[in-house]
Design an enzyme around this catalytic site. Structure first.
Site, short mmCIF file in Angstrom:
data_model
loop_
_atom_site.label_atom_id
_atom_site.label_comp_id
_atom_site.label_asym_id
_atom_site.label_seq_id
_atom_site.Cartn_x
_atom_site.Cartn_y
_atom_site.Cartn_z
N HIS A 110 34.08 38.92 46.46
CA HIS A 110 34.16 37.70 45.66
C HIS A 110 35.36 36.83 46.01
O HIS A 110 35.39 35.64 45.69
CB HIS A 110 34.15 38.03 44.15
CG HIS A 110 35.44 38.54 43.61
ND1 HIS A 110 35.69 39.89 43.41
CD2 HIS A 110 36.57 37.91 43.21
CE1 HIS A 110 36.90 40.05 42.91
NE2 HIS A 110 37.46 38.87 42.79
N ASP A 140 31.32 44.78 46.13
CA ASP A 140 32.40 43.79 46.13
C ASP A 140 33.45 44.09 47.20
O ASP A 140 34.66 43.96 46.96
CB ASP A 140 33.06 43.70 44.75
CG ASP A 140 33.84 42.39 44.57
OD1 ASP A 140 33.58 41.45 45.35
OD2 ASP A 140 34.70 42.33 43.68
N SER A 214 42.98 40.76 43.02
CA SER A 214 41.71 41.20 43.60
C SER A 214 41.83 41.37 45.11
O SER A 214 42.29 40.48 45.82
CB SER A 214 40.60 40.19 43.31
OG SER A 214 40.27 40.20 41.95
#
Length: 452
Positions: A110, A140, A214
């Site tokens: 993402h 992911d 992230s």
């Protein structure tokens, strides 16, 4: 002397000195000749391998234009007033160098999704444009590459060896502040059912993880990579001590597939099932409540060829304990097709180990009734040259026929979610929605068929 004794001595020293004295006295650098405990030596070897990632690009969105305003947008809009709009975007994230020689950087899918430009910033200030080697939305994970010299890398640890209570350190780029280090412990293992990703087997930690972390590193006290930070639970928008990381074993399996094939070739076992609860454990005479209960074995699957049967309880993969069906699905789903694995099962109260060679998820012909009763009579397989699932055969008079499916149809979506392959279709069916609206491509047209 243990770390805890060090801390106790240091705390006692500070308290006995008094607050006013501490303000005018230098703190000790050692106690009884031993240096005070610090994570600095470990971090000095790891932080050069954790990078900041900035992305930019444009997203195309179809917006409904009210009738009264359509005149101003000209005659090229679609009949329902939806006009494609390109909107620029920018984003920030983190990444981890896993191969210094080849410039491989692992991050979250993402983070780099739809990006036209990806810039990797090293801890020493250097910046490089990166190219995407491959990504996997279901877990992911993405792998990008930079062309740079004198890089540092982080070694993978065996995430199956983690225990709740192990100390961990999170490194990333929260809120674009630059490289930041936080510490905590492993709060839980095997977290799933969060609907963050399709294949979930998260490490939960209380090390502070925020927006921008992230794709960053979760490491152990030896400086080894145990996970890639991916998500938080944040009702107020900030860290509350509940963060999640993708285990390093999953990350390593996926990155190796991307390097070798340029894509994820997901392995499939070919079983349907659920969690082992106390009632099932009692019925099958098993003391433990850890494992994956097999409800059904798909015909011609890897599981059926290896001898796995309905009613078996899968308790291990490659001699590593399996606690739940979700964990089994995540572990198998991140192993490559063609891999041979040792599956430990409980059958009739006895432990057995079976050798299974995983098949590729999008190469199998699957009888659709194992996914949903309304599809009985349909045979599904991978679409040849486009995303989706091909209806390769239909039995006349079957539920699938009565629900309007035809041979040659390509299932491209379920409800509002796109479907690229059999594994994705199976995963969506497992969520058990009350109503299933199949989006079908038939020739050059698209239509929906409602299953109940």
């Amino acid at each position: 002397m243990s770390v805890w004794k060090h801390r106790l001595i240091a705390t006692s020293f500070a308290l006995t000195m008094g607050i006013s004295s501490i303000a005018h006295a230098a703190l000790p650098i050692a106690v009884n000749g031993d240096e005070l405990p610090s994570l600095a030596p470990v971090l000095e070897t790891v932080t050069p391998a954790v990078v900041s990632i900035s992305v930019s690009g444009t997203k195309v969105s179809n917006q409904q234009i009210p009738e009264v305003f359509r005149y101003f947008f000209g005659p090229e809009g679609s009949p329902n007033g939806a006009g494609p709009q390109e909107r620029p975007f920018q984003g920030l994230g983190s990444g981890v160098i896993i191969d210094a020689n080849k410039g491989y950087v692992i991050t979250n899918s993402h983070v780099i999704a739809e990006a036209d430009e990806i810039i990797v910033s090293l801890n020493d200030g250097r910046e490089y444009e990166a190219k995407v080697l491959g990504s996997d939305k279901e877990t992911d994970i993405a792998l990008v590459q930079i062309d740079a010299k004198d890089l540092h890398e982080v070694k993978f640890a065996d995430s199956d060896q983690l225990r709740v209570g192990d100390f961990v350190v999170a490194i990333g780029n929260p809120f674009g502040l630059g490289q930041t280090v936080t510490s905590g412990i492993v709060s839980a293992l095997g977290r799933s059912g969060l609907n963050i990703e399709k294949l979930e087997n998260f490490i939960q930690t209380d090390a502070a993880i925020n927006s921008g972390n992230s794709g960053g590193a979760l490491i152990n006290l030896r400086g080894e990579l145990i996970g890639i930070n991916t998500a938080i639970i944040a009702p107020g928008g900030g860290n509350i001590g509940i963060g999640f990381a993708i285990p390093s074993n999953m990350v390593q399996n996926l990155s190796e597939q991307i390097v070798e094939f340029g894509e994820i070739r997901r392995g499939v076992l070919g079983v349907m099932g659920g969690e082992l609860n106390s009632e099932l454990a009692e019925a099958f005479g098993i003391d433990s409540q850890n494992g994956a209960f097999v409800n059904e074995v798909m015909p011609d699957s890897a599981a059926s060829e290896a001898g796995i049967q309905a009613g078996d309880i899968i308790v291990s993969v490659n001699a590593k304990k399996v606690n739940s069906f979700s964990e089994l699905r995540a572990k198998i789903g991140t192993m490559g097709a063609g891999k041979t694995v040792q599956i430990g099962i409980m059958r009739d109260g006895k432990r057995q180990t079976l050798e299974v060679t995983l098949k590729r998820g999008d190469e199998q012909n699957v009888k659709a009734k194992v996914m949903h009763p309304a599809l009985e009579g349909a045979l599904l397989s991978a679409a040849d040259k486009e995303p989706g699932v091909l209806v390769s055969k239909i039995e006349r008079g079957s539920p699938a026929d009565q629900n309007g499916l035809e041979e040659g149809d390509i299932i491209v979506g379920v409800n509002k979610t796109d479907v690229a392959n059999l594994a994705e279709l199976r995963s969506l069916f497992e969520t058990e929605p009350n109503i299933l609206a199949l989006k079908i491509k038939r020739g050059d047209s698209y239509l929906y068929r409602i299953l109940r």
